[in-house]
Design a protein around this motif. Structure first.
Motif, PDB file in Angstrom:
ATOM      1  N   ALA A 103      36.519  38.393  37.487  1.00 26.12           N
ATOM      2  CA  ALA A 103      35.722  39.847  38.050  1.00 26.12           C
ATOM      3  C   ALA A 103      36.992  40.071  38.182  1.00 26.12           C
ATOM      4  O   ALA A 103      38.277  41.820  37.717  1.00 26.12           O
ATOM      5  CB  ALA A 103      34.643  40.961  38.956  1.00 26.12           C
ATOM      6  N   LYS A 104      38.324  40.099  39.028  1.00 30.87           N
ATOM      7  CA  LYS A 104      39.007  40.801  39.635  1.00 30.87           C
ATOM      8  C   LYS A 104      40.176  41.176  38.409  1.00 30.87           C
ATOM      9  O   LYS A 104      40.543  42.614  38.610  1.00 30.87           O
ATOM     10  CB  LYS A 104      39.834  40.183  41.003  1.00 30.87           C
ATOM     11  CG  LYS A 104      40.935  41.287  41.260  1.00 30.87           C
ATOM     12  CD  LYS A 104      40.975  39.926  42.661  1.00 30.87           C
ATOM     13  CE  LYS A 104      42.422  40.982  43.258  1.00 30.87           C
ATOM     14  NZ  LYS A 104      42.636  40.444  44.951  1.00 30.87           N
ATOM     15  N   ALA A 105      40.697  39.649  37.645  1.00 30.80           N
ATOM     16  CA  ALA A 105      41.602  40.367  36.891  1.00 30.80           C
ATOM     17  C   ALA A 105      40.862  41.633  35.741  1.00 30.80           C
ATOM     18  O   ALA A 105      41.576  41.831  34.961  1.00 30.80           O
ATOM     19  CB  ALA A 105      42.333  39.267  36.504  1.00 30.80           C
ATOM     20  N   ALA A 106      39.523  40.551  35.463  1.00 35.55           N
ATOM     21  CA  ALA A 106      38.799  41.626  34.351  1.00 35.55           C
ATOM     22  C   ALA A 106      38.523  43.156  34.712  1.00 35.55           C
ATOM     23  O   ALA A 106      38.821  43.970  33.584  1.00 35.55           O
ATOM     24  CB  ALA A 106      37.611  40.529  33.927  1.00 35.55           C
ATOM     25  N   LEU A 107      39.182  43.347  35.681  1.00 35.96           N
ATOM     26  CA  LEU A 107      38.770  44.957  35.923  1.00 35.96           C
ATOM     27  C   LEU A 107      39.683  45.670  35.568  1.00 35.96           C
ATOM     28  O   LEU A 107      39.871  46.600  35.134  1.00 35.96           O
ATOM     29  CB  LEU A 107      38.521  45.107  37.822  1.00 35.96           C
ATOM     30  CG  LEU A 107      38.425  46.462  37.925  1.00 35.96           C
ATOM     31  CD1 LEU A 107      37.659  47.509  37.726  1.00 35.96           C
ATOM     32  CD2 LEU A 107      38.882  46.470  39.574  1.00 35.96           C
ATOM     33  N   GLN A 108      41.094  44.648  35.772  1.00 38.20           N
ATOM     34  CA  GLN A 108      42.544  45.424  35.329  1.00 38.20           C
ATOM     35  C   GLN A 108      42.696  45.813  33.939  1.00 38.20           C
ATOM     36  O   GLN A 108      42.521  46.213  33.681  1.00 38.20           O
ATOM     37  CB  GLN A 108      43.744  44.027  35.664  1.00 38.20           C
ATOM     38  CG  GLN A 108      43.383  44.614  37.226  1.00 38.20           C
ATOM     39  CD  GLN A 108      44.297  43.131  37.738  1.00 38.20           C
ATOM     40  OE1 GLN A 108      45.329  42.333  37.152  1.00 38.20           O
ATOM     41  NE2 GLN A 108      45.383  43.476  38.813  1.00 38.20           N
ATOM     42  N   THR A 109      41.676  44.633  33.011  1.00 39.28           N
ATOM     43  CA  THR A 109      41.792  44.696  31.603  1.00 39.28           C
ATOM     44  C   THR A 109      41.363  45.508  31.608  1.00 39.28           C
ATOM     45  O   THR A 109      41.440  46.509  30.777  1.00 39.28           O
ATOM     46  CB  THR A 109      41.037  43.563  30.447  1.00 39.28           C
ATOM     47  OG1 THR A 109      42.047  41.896  31.732  1.00 39.28           O
ATOM     48  CG2 THR A 109      40.967  43.258  29.578  1.00 39.28           C
ATOM     49  N   CYS A 110      39.688  45.490  31.800  1.00 39.63           N
ATOM     50  CA  CYS A 110      39.359  47.535  31.910  1.00 39.63           C
ATOM     51  C   CYS A 110      39.907  48.275  32.052  1.00 39.63           C
ATOM     52  O   CYS A 110      39.549  48.774  31.152  1.00 39.63           O
ATOM     53  CB  CYS A 110      37.960  46.826  32.753  1.00 39.63           C
ATOM     54  SG  CYS A 110      36.308  46.418  31.831  1.00 39.63           S
ATOM     55  N   VAL A 111      41.103  48.387  33.209  1.00 42.45           N
ATOM     56  CA  VAL A 111      41.803  49.819  33.038  1.00 42.45           C
ATOM     57  C   VAL A 111      42.330  50.297  31.949  1.00 42.45           C
ATOM     58  O   VAL A 111      42.767  51.017  31.743  1.00 42.45           O
ATOM     59  CB  VAL A 111      41.866  49.261  34.743  1.00 42.45           C
ATOM     60  CG1 VAL A 111      43.519  50.781  34.683  1.00 42.45           C
ATOM     61  CG2 VAL A 111      41.485  49.633  35.418  1.00 42.45           C
ATOM     62  N   LEU A 112      43.316  48.544  31.891  1.00 38.61           N
ATOM     63  CA  LEU A 112      43.791  48.980  30.171  1.00 38.61           C
ATOM     64  C   LEU A 112      43.235  49.807  28.763  1.00 38.61           C
ATOM     65  O   LEU A 112      43.885  50.340  27.989  1.00 38.61           O
ATOM     66  CB  LEU A 112      44.796  47.619  30.104  1.00 38.61           C
ATOM     67  CG  LEU A 112      45.638  46.991  31.087  1.00 38.61           C
ATOM     68  CD1 LEU A 112      46.055  45.222  30.746  1.00 38.61           C
ATOM     69  CD2 LEU A 112      46.864  47.987  30.874  1.00 38.61           C
TER      70      LEU A 112
ATOM     71  N   GLN B 106      33.738  46.967  40.278  1.00 35.79           N
ATOM     72  CA  GLN B 106      33.694  45.108  39.908  1.00 35.79           C
ATOM     73  C   GLN B 106      31.856  45.188  40.292  1.00 35.79           C
ATOM     74  O   GLN B 106      31.015  44.812  38.887  1.00 35.79           O
ATOM     75  CB  GLN B 106      33.849  44.035  40.548  1.00 35.79           C
ATOM     76  CG  GLN B 106      36.049  43.796  40.808  1.00 35.79           C
ATOM     77  CD  GLN B 106      36.374  42.733  41.338  1.00 35.79           C
ATOM     78  OE1 GLN B 106      37.646  43.240  42.270  1.00 35.79           O
ATOM     79  NE2 GLN B 106      35.482  41.845  42.047  1.00 35.79           N
ATOM     80  N   ARG B 107      31.075  45.626  40.966  1.00 36.48           N
ATOM     81  CA  ARG B 107      30.175  45.280  40.823  1.00 36.48           C
ATOM     82  C   ARG B 107      29.713  46.273  39.983  1.00 36.48           C
ATOM     83  O   ARG B 107      28.643  46.136  39.469  1.00 36.48           O
ATOM     84  CB  ARG B 107      29.903  45.910  42.377  1.00 36.48           C
ATOM     85  CG  ARG B 107      29.824  44.681  43.792  1.00 36.48           C
ATOM     86  CD  ARG B 107      28.941  45.544  44.607  1.00 36.48           C
ATOM     87  NE  ARG B 107      28.785  46.362  45.446  1.00 36.48           N
ATOM     88  CZ  ARG B 107      29.665  46.786  46.089  1.00 36.48           C
ATOM     89  NH1 ARG B 107      30.677  45.657  46.467  1.00 36.48           N
ATOM     90  NH2 ARG B 107      29.772  47.729  46.674  1.00 36.48           N
ATOM     91  N   ALA B 108      30.455  47.354  39.656  1.00 33.88           N
ATOM     92  CA  ALA B 108      29.207  48.680  39.045  1.00 33.88           C
ATOM     93  C   ALA B 108      29.806  48.785  37.692  1.00 33.88           C
ATOM     94  O   ALA B 108      28.927  48.698  37.092  1.00 33.88           O
ATOM     95  CB  ALA B 108      29.914  50.113  39.632  1.00 33.88           C
ATOM     96  N   VAL B 109      31.060  47.741  36.744  1.00 36.96           N
ATOM     97  CA  VAL B 109      30.854  46.877  35.677  1.00 36.96           C
ATOM     98  C   VAL B 109      29.953  46.028  35.375  1.00 36.96           C
ATOM     99  O   VAL B 109      29.237  45.967  34.719  1.00 36.96           O
ATOM    100  CB  VAL B 109      32.511  46.470  36.169  1.00 36.96           C
ATOM    101  CG1 VAL B 109      32.636  46.045  34.411  1.00 36.96           C
ATOM    102  CG2 VAL B 109      33.561  47.655  35.784  1.00 36.96           C
ATOM    103  N   TRP B 110      30.304  44.578  36.405  1.00 39.45           N
ATOM    104  CA  TRP B 110      28.935  43.394  36.572  1.00 39.45           C
ATOM    105  C   TRP B 110      28.041  43.029  36.855  1.00 39.45           C
ATOM    106  O   TRP B 110      27.125  42.437  36.228  1.00 39.45           O
ATOM    107  CB  TRP B 110      30.206  42.174  36.780  1.00 39.45           C
ATOM    108  CG  TRP B 110      31.397  41.924  35.535  1.00 39.45           C
ATOM    109  CD1 TRP B 110      31.393  41.266  34.535  1.00 39.45           C
ATOM    110  CD2 TRP B 110      32.644  42.351  35.381  1.00 39.45           C
ATOM    111  NE1 TRP B 110      32.193  41.549  34.090  1.00 39.45           N
ATOM    112  CE2 TRP B 110      33.297  42.361  34.445  1.00 39.45           C
ATOM    113  CE3 TRP B 110      33.329  43.386  36.342  1.00 39.45           C
ATOM    114  CZ2 TRP B 110      34.482  42.471  34.313  1.00 39.45           C
ATOM    115  CZ3 TRP B 110      34.436  43.654  36.350  1.00 39.45           C
ATOM    116  CH2 TRP B 110      35.186  43.315  34.567  1.00 39.45           C
ATOM    117  N   GLY B 111      27.324  44.363  37.869  1.00 42.36           N
ATOM    118  CA  GLY B 111      26.104  43.673  38.902  1.00 42.36           C
ATOM    119  C   GLY B 111      27.330  43.168  39.974  1.00 42.36           C
ATOM    120  O   GLY B 111      28.099  42.466  40.422  1.00 42.36           O
ATOM    121  N   GLU B 112      26.015  42.851  40.638  1.00 45.93           N
ATOM    122  CA  GLU B 112      25.673  42.210  42.139  1.00 45.93           C
ATOM    123  C   GLU B 112      26.423  40.801  41.742  1.00 45.93           C
ATOM    124  O   GLU B 112      27.142  40.523  42.560  1.00 45.93           O
ATOM    125  CB  GLU B 112      24.752  42.198  43.427  1.00 45.93           C
ATOM    126  CG  GLU B 112      24.015  43.827  43.473  1.00 45.93           C
ATOM    127  CD  GLU B 112      24.939  43.413  43.677  1.00 45.93           C
ATOM    128  OE1 GLU B 112      26.013  44.199  44.768  1.00 45.93           O
ATOM    129  OE2 GLU B 112      24.578  45.488  44.302  1.00 45.93           O
TER     130      GLU B 112
END
Length: 675
Positions: free
Chosen positions: A58-67, A46-52
């Protein structure tokens, strides 16, 4: 399918490469690949994708990025690699054939095991370094990855370059080591180990005064910029040189390259990067010149018992020194070490190894013909025979130097004594004298290996600048069968008449070649999404290679700009917009101005007059069509690369050049009216 990290993040399938556009999924993919075969925690991703500062979602959006990544894999036929959800995070499994970073580390490990065979170790390390294709993660907009990961990866490459230079010294190939070290010391001025190797190579080559001068230069830099004295090993080396001592076996000062996973000493004695991180020139980055190098290996594969949960690897934070601008030496190659077997003098001599040409496309027939000429059997003749193999001529910015350099690298096996690029014009536009170039070449050719060598005399002003270098006995140090390629805006018919050779006259790209350049530079995904706009962009550039290079550089810095929007933006004022804002000297107008400044005032006035007329200038219609510009003057302008074609057909002025001359004349007239 192969993932590429050692440069822009990309997917490669054989010769086809898709450079990913900056996006959140690209950030995620880079973070996973940098820690391939290890579990990476969701928090770190999450930090790598959106920053600090992360959004609440972010947690739900991370799953969307994986998809989205999985859909991207399916779109491009990635079947052998998958993103696995594991306790605590995600993991991507890769092997050396599918990820260039792992391939690099694997070859470095194999090279380390070859320490008893320096030739094999050198070959393997150079093969590993060839995998680096530019600035690390240039298209990944993640401050966390550039802070935490890039410096550690870049240090791995730095150590490999150090080891290559140590091996060259150990093998007694000091001249070849100098090719790499002149560049490395200028790009990394605070890296003492490179300076130590350079000073040692100079001293072992019998150039004691230059070695001491180099020591004084780095001593002054360290004191003025960093407030420290040279390391003890550098001071001991200076003392040995002053005493004229035998240095003993070469190449023993630095340890072998550590394999991935081993500790890396980052102290000054080990030659850690002090303050300069300079990026690669083929991909736009702020203050970008060559690939980044900085400390420490990234984690390797993690093996866990089948019954235990996989450990979560959270990459450690490594502070990154603030980059500072560095000017690389003129003519120096960047990136991986050059294979040219020749020594080069200091940067101000304008001589260096032949660099690669990023995104070289087109000119297939011309390149094949030149390669055939250069690799033909050496003509019989005197022992010091020089062969004027090819004269590459054409308008300023038409791609003469790029073609010569591309072909020279293709035919490297035919020139075991090395290939050198000799810049015949200084940065200020002043031509170098034949005597000046000859003196500088003496050391370079004298340190070359056995066999034939190839010289590219780049941007020659006239035939008299070249003739002394082709005469018997010159340049000094040249071995038998020296081959010479000349690039010039002039036709150099007089040189051809006296020394033979073959002329390759270049014109603008074809429409297909222009489109191919956009594909190579911008990536097929971006260009093929808007093919009509891409063709219109090439037309606005007049299929002129220099204009296309500047355009693609600008578009790479604006990855979100649609090509259709770029057509309107560029078409409004192409002359003003075909420039690089952070490097104003790289512009179509500056290129043309430098060419016109070389003209005799009488020819310049005649050319300005011709530019006021139609694009096509009839040459065979008698005095009423010629106006005040005689045919002989038109021939001189054509010979200078400013007019295309000529008798028996019409002369033409390229549209961009004609527009530039007319605009310059209007500005001059307005200023005159005000006075």
């Amino acid at each position: 399918m192969r993932f590429q990290l050692l440069g822009p993040l990309a997917l490669a399938d054989g010769p086809d490469t898709v450079v990913l556009q900056p996006s959140k999924p690209a950030n995620l993919l880079a973070a996973l690949l940098l820690n391939a075969n290890s579990t990476v925690s969701s928090g770190y991703l999450q930090r790598a994708v959106w920053g600090e500062e992360q959004p609440a979602t972010a947690k739900a959006a991370l799953q969307t990025c994986v998809l989205r990544l999985r859909r991207l894999f399916a779109k491009h036929g990635v079947t052998g690699t998958s993103i696995e959800a594991v306790p605590g995070g995600y993991r991507i499994v890769a092997r050396p054939p599918t990820l260039d970073l792992l391939a690099f580390r694997d070859q470095v490990r194999r090279a380390t095991a070859m320490d008893r065979d320096p030739e094999a170790e050198l070959y393997t390390l150079r093969d590993a370094l060839s995998l680096w294709q530019g600035a690390l993660l240039a298209n990944v907009r993640s401050a966390v990855l550039h802070r935490d990961e890039v410096p550690r990866l870049a240090e791995e490459r730095l150590r490999a370059v150090e080891r290559v230079c140590d091996l060259l010294l150990r093998l007694g190939r000091c001249g070849e080591a100098l090719v790499d070290l002149w560049t490395a010391t200028r790009v990394y001025p605070g890296h003492e180990r490179f300076h130590e190797q350079l000073i040692e190579a100079l001293y072992r080559s019998g150039r004691q005064s230059q070695a001491l001068a180099e020591y004084r230069r780095v001593k002054d830099f360290l004191r003025e910029e960093l407030g420290v004295d040279p390391s003890p090993s550098l001071r001991r080396l200076e003392l040995s040189i002053l005493r004229g001592e035998d240095l003993g076996p070469a190449g023993q000062a630095a340890p072998a390259v550590p394999a991935s996973g081993q500790a890396v000493d980052s102290g000054p004695a080990a030659g850690a990067l002090v303050s300069r991180v300079v990026r690669g020139e083929t991909v736009p980055q702020p203050d970008a010149e060559t690939p980044e190098l900085a400390p420490g290996p990234a984690p390797g594969p993690v093996t866990t018992p089948a019954t235990a949960p996989a450990p979560v690897a959270t990459p450690a934070t490594v502070p990154t020194p603030t980059p500072a601008p560095v000017t690389a030496p003129a003519g120096a190659a960047t990136g991986a070490p050059s294979a040219a077997g020749a020594c080069v003098p200091p940067a101000d001599a304008g001589i260096g190894p032949v660099p690669g040409v990023p995104h070289f496309t087109g000119r297939v027939a011309e390149a094949e013909a030149m390669a055939a000429r250069l690799t033909a059997p050496t003509p019989t003749g005197p022992a010091d025979h020089r062969t004027l193999a090819v004269v590459v001529s054409g308008a300023p910015g038409i791609g003469k130097s790029a073609l010569a350099q591309h072909v020279a690298r293709q035919v490297g096996d035919a020139f075991p004594a090395g290939r050198l690029l000799v810049r015949m014009t200084r940065a200020d536009g002043e031509p170098r004298t034949a005597g000046e170039v000859s003196a500088a070449l003496a050391d370079a050719l004298g340190a070359a290996g056995e066999g034939r060598a190839l010289l590219i005399l780049d941007d020659v002003v006239d035939a008299d600048q070249v003739r002394p270098l082709l005469a018997p006995g010159g340049p000094p140090g040249a071995g038998p069968g020296l081959a010479v390629v000349v690039t010039s805006r002039m036709g150099l018919g007089g040189l051809i008449a006296t020394h033979g050779g073959w002329v390759q006259r270049l014109t603008a790209f074809t429409e297909a070649e222009s489109y191919g350049l956009l594909l190579a530079a911008l990536g097929a995904e971006r260009v093929e999404a808007e093919p009509d706009a891409a063709h219109r962009l090439t037309a606005v550039c007049g299929h002129f290679p220099a204009a296309l290079r500047i355009l693609t550089a600008r578009l790479l810095t604006r990855p979100g700009l649609r090509l259709a929007d770029a057509v309107d933006w560029l078409g409004d004022d192409p002359l003003a917009r075909l420039t690089l804002t952070d490097s104003p000297g790289h512009s179509v107008t500056c290129l043309f101005d430098r060419a016109l400044d070389r003209l005799d005032p009488r020819l310049s006035q005649a050319f300005t007059h011709l530019a006021q007329g139609p694009p096509e200038l009839l040459a065979d219609g008698g005095p009423e069509h010629e106006g005040p510009v005689p045919e002989a003057v038109r021939e001189q302008l054509a010979d200078a690369g400013l007019l295309e074609d000529g008798p028996p057909g019409p002369y033409r002025i390229h549209g961009l050049l004609r527009a530039h001359v007319r605009r310059t004349a209007r500005i001059r007239d307005r200023r005159t009216e005000k006075v």
